[in-house]
Design a protein around this motif. Structure first.
Motif, PDB file in Angstrom:
ATOM      1  N   UNK A 193       0.744  29.103 -14.666  1.00 41.80           N
ATOM      2  CA  UNK A 193       1.950  28.878 -13.856  1.00 41.80           C
ATOM      3  C   UNK A 193       1.986  27.532 -13.132  1.00 41.80           C
ATOM      4  N   UNK A 194       0.830  27.064 -12.683  1.00 39.24           N
ATOM      5  CA  UNK A 194       0.854  25.864 -11.839  1.00 39.24           C
ATOM      6  C   UNK A 194       1.027  24.564 -12.624  1.00 39.24           C
ATOM      7  N   UNK A 195       0.827  24.597 -13.942  1.00 45.05           N
ATOM      8  CA  UNK A 195       0.990  23.346 -14.703  1.00 45.05           C
ATOM      9  C   UNK A 195       2.416  22.805 -14.576  1.00 45.05           C
ATOM     10  N   UNK A 196       3.392  23.675 -14.793  1.00 45.90           N
ATOM     11  CA  UNK A 196       4.782  23.206 -14.750  1.00 45.90           C
ATOM     12  C   UNK A 196       5.140  22.777 -13.327  1.00 45.90           C
ATOM     13  N   UNK A 197       4.665  23.553 -12.350  1.00 47.19           N
ATOM     14  CA  UNK A 197       4.980  23.226 -10.955  1.00 47.19           C
ATOM     15  C   UNK A 197       4.370  21.875 -10.559  1.00 47.19           C
ATOM     16  N   UNK A 198       3.152  21.635 -11.003  1.00 52.58           N
ATOM     17  CA  UNK A 198       2.502  20.368 -10.634  1.00 52.58           C
ATOM     18  C   UNK A 198       3.128  19.185 -11.360  1.00 52.58           C
ATOM     19  N   UNK A 199       3.679  19.437 -12.549  1.00 54.64           N
ATOM     20  CA  UNK A 199       4.423  18.373 -13.238  1.00 54.64           C
ATOM     21  C   UNK A 199       5.675  18.035 -12.427  1.00 54.64           C
ATOM     22  N   UNK A 200       6.353  19.065 -11.945  1.00 56.07           N
ATOM     23  CA  UNK A 200       7.563  18.846 -11.136  1.00 56.07           C
ATOM     24  C   UNK A 200       7.206  18.072  -9.863  1.00 56.07           C
ATOM     25  N   UNK A 201       6.085  18.464  -9.241  1.00 51.16           N
ATOM     26  CA  UNK A 201       5.654  17.786  -8.011  1.00 51.16           C
ATOM     27  C   UNK A 201       5.361  16.312  -8.267  1.00 51.16           C
ATOM     28  N   UNK A 202       5.001  15.986  -9.495  1.00 47.52           N
ATOM     29  CA  UNK A 202       4.720  14.590  -9.852  1.00 47.52           C
ATOM     30  C   UNK A 202       5.986  13.882 -10.325  1.00 47.52           C
ATOM     31  N   UNK A 203       7.127  14.547 -10.160  1.00 47.48           N
ATOM     32  CA  UNK A 203       8.432  13.998 -10.549  1.00 47.48           C
ATOM     33  C   UNK A 203       8.537  13.710 -12.040  1.00 47.48           C
ATOM     34  N   UNK A 204       7.683  14.367 -12.803  1.00 50.10           N
ATOM     35  CA  UNK A 204       7.786  14.262 -14.261  1.00 50.10           C
ATOM     36  C   UNK A 204       8.623  15.443 -14.757  1.00 50.10           C
ATOM     37  N   UNK A 205       8.947  15.423 -16.038  1.00 47.84           N
ATOM     38  CA  UNK A 205       9.586  16.599 -16.617  1.00 47.84           C
ATOM     39  C   UNK A 205       8.549  17.257 -17.537  1.00 47.84           C
ATOM     40  N   UNK A 206       8.801  18.500 -17.883  1.00 46.35           N
ATOM     41  CA  UNK A 206       7.860  19.141 -18.805  1.00 46.35           C
ATOM     42  C   UNK A 206       8.622  19.808 -19.937  1.00 46.35           C
TER      43      UNK A 206
END
Ligand code: GLU
Length: 395
Positions: free
Chosen positions: A127-140
């Motif tokens: 679960x946290x992979x997508x959230x941490x990508x968002x936090x890095x202002x990247x898209x996934x």
């Protein structure tokens, strides 16, 4: 008052695993007899030899800041572990010890990604992979798989998902939530695709490495062409029943390790010093010291598969590692159970919480909307009771 929080936090989804665990705790607090199979947390105590090392560290007055990237002798222990278990050679300047593997992953994403960069997530993913990508202002972008292919993606799918914006791909084997283990051959086939795209980096999350039931695990960085662009993440939480101690680490190209060190220098100043000393004892011990836990998880996995296999509507595969089963429950979608309409996996997980008093996690959170995750890091008695309640609730 209107929401004054930053866009950064407003855009960040809460952790579905921790949210379900909190909900189960809350219901238990209200007197409900909830069986929590939502959290991936060994139900064993930390082994005594590790606790002794921590006590000794307290007595020896380890109470000051450690180096930001970890004590030198802990980094040596990490290097020896990578050599022993993964056939990976690292120098101390390539190692960063963090407050848990989750922080190691967060650091890596923060230091590598710019707004607009794209992260590839073979699904199901934690679960946290997508959230941490968002936090890095990247898209996934998810690369889907299904239970019919043992939740593995193919090299063709990988190649089709790559765009000029792709910067990073996250692999996780043994996988949370599916328990799938990518073999050396699987990884070499995926690496052959990545060889054509030199600007893509790889994060290989190997936190469940030792919780495996016979399959060979393989480190992505052990493929020579991938070594210089792979960040290997590991930690002691799962293998040594040390979730609350919060120690993870990476082995990475030096420039990435240096950046993670800088990041931690501003955010945490480094990991807890007592937990770091205890981690040396954990990593230096022979892996056979934790066999009793792995054997117990193995036994429970077989019980879960047998009992769930008797319930109509649960489609199962055989997870080779970690401590989760990830059944496809889409056979229930569109049905009504006890007057409750089940449209999707979230409805189903909530239904199980309410009507079976069993906490699980919806597959949506892992990018697999047909499934739910059931953790068997619980006692055999709890597992048997939980599944018998589930069987009743869906019959
Ligand atoms: N990694 C575990 C899980 O998936 C712990 C909770 C979390 O940090 O997500 O349940």
């Amino acid at each position: 008052m209107s929401n004054q929080l930053s866009d950064r936090i407003n855009n960040l989804p809460a952790s579905a695993t921790l949210a379900m665990a909190a909900k189960a705790r809350e219901l238990k607090g209200q007197g409900k007899d909830i069986i929590g199979l939502s959290l991936g947390e060994p139900d064993f105590n930390t082994p005594d030899f590790i606790k002794e090392a921590a006590k000794q560290a307290i007595d020896e007055n380890y109470n000051s800041y450690s180096p930001v990237d970890g004590y030198a002798d802990l980094k040596d222990a990490v290097i020896a572990k990578f050599k022993r278990d993964n056939n990976l050679e690292y120098k101390p300047s390539q190692i960063v010890v963090s407050t848990g593997a989750k922080q190691s992953i967060a650091n890596t994403l923060q230091v590598l990604l710019n707004p607009g960069d794209e992260v590839l997530l073979p699904a199901p993913y934690w679960v946290s992979y997508s959230a941490l990508a968002i936090l890095s202002e990247a898209t996934y972008k998810e690369i889907p798989s299904s239970i019919d292919t043992d939740f593995k993606i193919t090299p063709e799918q990988l190649e089709a998902a790559i765009t000029p914006k792709t910067k990073l791909i996250l692999f996780n084997s043994p996988n949370n939530p599916s328990g799938t283990i990518y073999s050396e051959a699987d990884y070499r086939a995926l690496a052959a695709v990545l060889e054509k795209y030199p600007n893509i980096y790889v994060l290989s999350d190997e936190i469940y490495e030792h919780i495996n039931y016979g399959a060979e695990t393989f480190s992505f960085a052990a493929i020579p062409s991938m070594y210089d662009r792979t960040i290997t993440v590991n930690g002691v939480a799962k293998a040594f029943a040390m979730t609350g101690w919060r120690i993870g680490y990476i082995g990475a190209p030096e420039w990435i390790a240096r950046a993670c060190n800088k990041m931690q220098g501003q955010i945490t100043s480094g990991a807890n010093c007592i937990a770091q000393r205890a981690t040396i004892a954990a990593l230096e011990a022979p892996v056979s010291k934790i066999d009793y836990m792995v054997e117990e998880f193995h036994k429970r996995r077989d019980i879960v598969l047998e009992l769930l296999g008797e319930i109509d509507g649960f489609k199962l595969n055989v997870p080779e590692g970690a401590f989760y089963v990830f059944p496809d429950v889409s056979a229930f979608f569109g049905k009504e159970l006890n007057g409750v309409k089940i449209e999707n996996a979230s409805d189903f997980a909530l239904y199980l919480l309410e009507y079976a008093n069993v906490a699980t996690v919806t597959g949506d959170a892992f990018g697999a909307p047909d499934c739910i995750r059931i953790s068997y890091a619980a006692s055999e008695e709890q597992i048997r009771e939980a599944i018998s309640r589930i069987a009743k609730a869906v019959s």
